[in-house]
Design a protein around this motif. Structure first.
Motif, PDB file in Angstrom:
ATOM      1  N   PHE A 121       0.832  -1.192   0.000  1.00 46.51           N
ATOM      2  CA  PHE A 121       0.000   0.000   0.000  1.00 46.51           C
ATOM      3  C   PHE A 121       0.869   1.244   0.000  1.00 46.51           C
ATOM      4  N   GLY A 122       0.244   2.382  -0.334  1.00 46.50           N
ATOM      5  CA  GLY A 122       0.869   3.689  -0.217  1.00 46.50           C
ATOM      6  C   GLY A 122      -0.008   4.569   0.654  1.00 46.50           C
ATOM      7  N   HIS A 123      -0.310   5.782   0.163  1.00 41.33           N
ATOM      8  CA  HIS A 123      -1.252   6.726   0.764  1.00 41.33           C
ATOM      9  C   HIS A 123      -0.688   7.452   1.975  1.00 41.33           C
ATOM     10  N   LYS A 124      -0.052   6.746   2.877  1.00 38.48           N
ATOM     11  CA  LYS A 124       0.593   7.368   4.033  1.00 38.48           C
ATOM     12  C   LYS A 124       2.030   7.714   3.670  1.00 38.48           C
ATOM     13  N   HIS A 125       2.438   8.921   3.981  1.00 38.43           N
ATOM     14  CA  HIS A 125       3.699   9.420   3.450  1.00 38.43           C
ATOM     15  C   HIS A 125       4.870   9.086   4.357  1.00 38.43           C
ATOM     16  N   PHE A 126       5.009   7.798   4.605  1.00 38.16           N
ATOM     17  CA  PHE A 126       6.131   7.251   5.358  1.00 38.16           C
ATOM     18  C   PHE A 126       6.259   5.789   4.990  1.00 38.16           C
ATOM     19  N   TYR A 127       7.229   5.117   5.586  1.00 38.28           N
ATOM     20  CA  TYR A 127       7.434   3.692   5.377  1.00 38.28           C
ATOM     21  C   TYR A 127       7.062   2.965   6.661  1.00 38.28           C
ATOM     22  N   GLU A 128       6.263   1.925   6.536  1.00 41.72           N
ATOM     23  CA  GLU A 128       5.874   1.134   7.703  1.00 41.72           C
ATOM     24  C   GLU A 128       5.788  -0.335   7.308  1.00 41.72           C
ATOM     25  N   ARG A 129       6.584  -1.148   7.981  1.00 45.89           N
ATOM     26  CA  ARG A 129       6.575  -2.592   7.731  1.00 45.89           C
ATOM     27  C   ARG A 129       5.877  -3.297   8.877  1.00 45.89           C
ATOM     28  N   MET A 130       4.838  -4.029   8.519  1.00 42.56           N
ATOM     29  CA  MET A 130       4.097  -4.797   9.499  1.00 42.56           C
ATOM     30  C   MET A 130       4.592  -6.249   9.558  1.00 42.56           C
ATOM     31  N   THR A 131       4.080  -6.982  10.525  1.00 42.94           N
ATOM     32  CA  THR A 131       4.263  -8.421  10.529  1.00 42.94           C
ATOM     33  C   THR A 131       3.138  -9.026   9.686  1.00 42.94           C
ATOM     34  N   THR A 132       2.976 -10.321   9.723  1.00 40.98           N
ATOM     35  CA  THR A 132       1.862 -10.966   9.045  1.00 40.98           C
ATOM     36  C   THR A 132       0.645 -10.926   9.967  1.00 40.98           C
ATOM     37  N   VAL A 133      -0.508 -10.604   9.395  1.00 35.60           N
ATOM     38  CA  VAL A 133      -1.697 -10.378  10.204  1.00 35.60           C
ATOM     39  C   VAL A 133      -2.935 -10.648   9.372  1.00 35.60           C
ATOM     40  N   ALA A 134      -3.976 -11.157  10.018  1.00 35.98           N
ATOM     41  CA  ALA A 134      -5.251 -11.419   9.356  1.00 35.98           C
ATOM     42  C   ALA A 134      -6.378 -11.144  10.337  1.00 35.98           C
ATOM     43  N   ASN A 135      -7.332 -10.330   9.900  1.00 44.75           N
ATOM     44  CA  ASN A 135      -8.486  -9.999  10.732  1.00 44.75           C
ATOM     45  C   ASN A 135      -8.065  -9.422  12.086  1.00 44.75           C
ATOM     46  N   GLY A 136      -6.985  -8.662  12.076  1.00 47.67           N
ATOM     47  CA  GLY A 136      -6.504  -8.021  13.286  1.00 47.67           C
ATOM     48  C   GLY A 136      -5.695  -8.919  14.205  1.00 47.67           C
ATOM     49  N   ILE A 137      -5.519 -10.161  13.847  1.00 51.40           N
ATOM     50  CA  ILE A 137      -4.792 -11.124  14.686  1.00 51.40           C
ATOM     51  C   ILE A 137      -3.415 -11.380  14.094  1.00 51.40           C
ATOM     52  N   LEU A 138      -2.385 -11.174  14.904  1.00 51.40           N
ATOM     53  CA  LEU A 138      -1.018 -11.386  14.445  1.00 51.40           C
ATOM     54  C   LEU A 138      -0.745 -12.870  14.258  1.00 51.40           C
ATOM     55  N   ASP A 139      -0.107 -13.200  13.145  1.00 55.79           N
ATOM     56  CA  ASP A 139       0.284 -14.582  12.908  1.00 55.79           C
ATOM     57  C   ASP A 139       1.509 -14.874  13.770  1.00 55.79           C
ATOM     58  N   PRO A 140       1.462 -15.840  14.657  1.00 57.82           N
ATOM     59  CA  PRO A 140       2.598 -16.111  15.555  1.00 57.82           C
ATOM     60  C   PRO A 140       3.860 -16.541  14.823  1.00 57.82           C
ATOM     61  N   LYS A 141       3.730 -16.965  13.569  1.00 59.94           N
ATOM     62  CA  LYS A 141       4.906 -17.397  12.818  1.00 59.94           C
ATOM     63  C   LYS A 141       5.670 -16.225  12.211  1.00 59.94           C
ATOM     64  N   GLY A 142       5.091 -15.040  12.260  1.00 57.24           N
ATOM     65  CA  GLY A 142       5.787 -13.893  11.687  1.00 57.24           C
ATOM     66  C   GLY A 142       6.082 -14.093  10.218  1.00 57.24           C
ATOM     67  N   LEU A 143       7.356 -14.001   9.841  1.00 59.08           N
ATOM     68  CA  LEU A 143       7.757 -14.191   8.446  1.00 59.08           C
ATOM     69  C   LEU A 143       8.293 -15.585   8.173  1.00 59.08           C
ATOM     70  N   ASP A 144       8.133 -16.485   9.137  1.00 62.09           N
ATOM     71  CA  ASP A 144       8.617 -17.855   9.006  1.00 62.09           C
ATOM     72  C   ASP A 144       7.467 -18.791   8.675  1.00 62.09           C
ATOM     73  N   ASN A 145       7.118 -18.833   7.404  1.00 58.67           N
ATOM     74  CA  ASN A 145       6.045 -19.690   6.898  1.00 58.67           C
ATOM     75  C   ASN A 145       4.685 -19.376   7.533  1.00 58.67           C
ATOM     76  N   PRO A 146       4.244 -18.130   7.470  1.00 57.95           N
ATOM     77  CA  PRO A 146       2.956 -17.761   8.063  1.00 57.95           C
ATOM     78  C   PRO A 146       1.783 -18.158   7.174  1.00 57.95           C
ATOM     79  N   SER A 147       0.595 -18.084   7.751  1.00 51.19           N
ATOM     80  CA  SER A 147      -0.637 -18.282   6.987  1.00 51.19           C
ATOM     81  C   SER A 147      -1.227 -16.952   6.538  1.00 51.19           C
ATOM     82  N   ALA A 148      -0.966 -15.886   7.267  1.00 44.66           N
ATOM     83  CA  ALA A 148      -1.545 -14.573   7.005  1.00 44.66           C
ATOM     84  C   ALA A 148      -0.671 -13.766   6.038  1.00 44.66           C
ATOM     85  N   PRO A 149      -1.257 -12.771   5.366  1.00 46.75           N
ATOM     86  CA  PRO A 149      -0.468 -11.915   4.470  1.00 46.75           C
ATOM     87  C   PRO A 149       0.497 -11.014   5.237  1.00 46.75           C
ATOM     88  N   TRP A 150       1.574 -10.657   4.554  1.00 48.01           N
ATOM     89  CA  TRP A 150       2.571  -9.710   5.064  1.00 48.01           C
ATOM     90  C   TRP A 150       2.233  -8.335   4.496  1.00 48.01           C
TER      91      TRP A 150
END
Length: 485
Positions: free
Chosen positions: A385-414
């Motif tokens: 995404f863009g729109h916000k005039h900064f850089y922000e990196r999230m973890t993997t998350v779906a429906n507001g719930i953080l994927d406990p696997k983070g970036l290590d083979n998660p089920s949720a989008p990054w």
């Protein structure tokens, strides 16, 4: 244009490099006459697995926009169209020529109509679907005109430091490392003309005269981009709120009612580009997809054409734009597109929309309601995404719930937001404390994202400072895709 060039084109037409030529085509080859037909604002983009759309602008209409192209030193093929379009208030015509039947992952040289014989450029076609060659591409949002009509080193907050290079110039230094660029909405910021005048940055004009200022900013941006990068790399774009109308979403008491005919409802954006919607069943430059090697890429539209979309008349964005298709069309297309992906050929799915819903502030809840269920259902890997005039990196998350696997083979989008490419209004400030899904936020430098697709299991994203090319943040996603070696 030299007489030699005209003879060459006439020879091509005469000896039959096209199956058939329309009435008046040969005569139209002679229409080049100085500045009015000289090409400017050149750019090109993918059009299916074996196609490329070549686009450029001229100050007068071309009867048959034409491209000569070929492999190596020869330009022994010719493609043409009848697409030379404009709109009220525009000072140019946008010309579009589709070249089909190309060899994949292959370099072609080309010259557009009315260019000098020596004004030759090169494009490289798309990597075949499923090809496992590693590659990198650039992603960014919110990039505006630079210099006297936009972001510069004086007269504004977050101005460039003296001698600091821009994101356009930074990208030009990396073109040999990149295969294409993806600009996720908010191009040029021509609609900021009134705010720039109100801030004293540009001289005051009447509202009626503002239409010419708007067009001058657009033309400056596209010429700057061409001079730096769009004559070298394919340029994929999506819609943002600043393409909608001429009034920057309302400046003071002004609304889109001040906009001249042709400067509302995404008109310039719709004329200037021809994204691969026809090849992917999408709609114009608003939603479409394309494949490149191991990745299926999707651009969707967070501005209009879904329930409670912010830029629809009466929406929260107050742009009064669209809709562009019958109710439900975009979401039905997105569902069908994602469902049709062959994950054995393209194990990765990367999508982009302009307005984010996982971000520091002012989330697009309407966007989340419309799009997140589909991203989760079809196991999208990365959402940009863009729109916000900064850089922000999230973890993997779906429906507001953080994927406990983070970036290590998660089920949720990054999720990653990068609207830090730079424009007149400068950068925005990230609020603290950060949201629980935010891993890294940078709001002090202009920059862009480089994605490297290593293989079918690993993709790395680097946030690169435009000023000096250094990597300020880096992370790698691992996914164990089914059927992936």
């Amino acid at each position: 244009m030299t007489s030699q060039t005209i003879v060459s084109l006439l020879s091509l037409a005469t000896i039959g490099y096209t199956a058939s030529l329309p009435t008046g085509f040969k005569d139209a080859l002679l229409e080049c006459h100085g500045k009015k037909t000289a090409p400017e604002q050149l750019h090109f983009n993918y059009a299916g697995d074996r196609g490329m759309m070549i686009s450029w602008n001229t100050q007068s209409k071309l009867e048959f926009p034409t491209v000569r192209y070929g492999r190596g030193s020869s330009l022994d093929e010719i493609a043409y169209s009848e697409i030379s379009v404009t709109y009220p208030t525009s000072t140019t015509y946008s010309n579009h020529v589709l070249i089909e039947g190309l060899q994949p992952d292959t370099e072609y040289n080309f010259v557009v109509k009315c260019a000098e014989e020596s004004d030759k450029h090169t494009f490289k076609t798309s990597l075949p679907v499923g090809n496992d060659r590693p590659y990198s591409f650039a992603f960014f949002g919110d990039l505006g005109t630079m210099g006297p009509l936009g972001l510069t080193s004086y007269g504004q907050e977050d101005a460039l430091s003296p001698g600091e290079i821009t994101t356009m110039q930074s990208l030009s230094q990396f073109t040999d490392q990149l295969e294409f660029m993806w600009h996720d909405g908010d191009l040029a910021y021509a609609d900021a003309w009134l705010k720039e005048e109100q801030d004293g940055f540009l001289p005051n004009t009447t509202i009626e005269e503002g239409a010419a200022v708007y067009e001058s900013i657009l033309n400056a941006f596209y010429n700057e981009m061409a001079g730096n990068v769009t004559m070298k790399l394919p340029y994929m774009v999506g819609p943002g709120n600043h393409e909608a109308n001429c009034d920057d979403g309302g400046s003071g008491s002004y609304t889109e009612s001040i906009c001249a005919q042709g400067q509302t409802n995404f008109t310039g954006f719709r004329n200037h580009f021809r994204m691969p919607s026809e090849q992917s069943g999408g709609l114009e430059n608003f939603w479409f997809s394309w494949d490149y090697g191991m990745v299926h890429f999707v651009q969707f539209n967070t501005e209009t054409d879904f329930p409670d979309a912010p830029d629809l008349p009466g929406g929260s964005g107050d742009e009064n734009a669209g809709p562009f298709a019958p109710n439900g069309t975009q979401l039905a297309w997105l569902k069908k597109d994602l469902a049709s992906v062959d994950r054995k050929k393209t194990p990765w799915i990367i999508v982009a929309g302009h307005r984010p819903w996982y971000v520091d502030s002012a989330t697009c809840d309407e966007c989340q309601s419309a799009f997140e269920p589909l991203l989760v259902e079809y196991k999208v890997d990365i959402a940009l995404f863009g729109h916000k005039h900064f850089y922000e990196r999230m973890t993997t998350v779906a429906n507001g719930i953080l994927d406990p696997k983070g970036l290590d083979n998660p089920s949720a989008p990054w999720y990653i937001v990068n609207g830090a490419a730079g424009h007149y209004e400068g950068l925005s400030t990230v609020s603290t404390p950060l949201e629980n899904y935010t891993v890294k936020a940078i709001d002090t430098v202009y920059g862009w994202s480089r994605f490297t697709v290593h293989n079918c299991t690993h993709i790395t994203q680097d946030f690169i400072s435009s000023a000096n090319g250094t990597v300020l943040d880096s992370a790698t996603l691992y996914k164990a895709h089914n059927g992936c070696a």
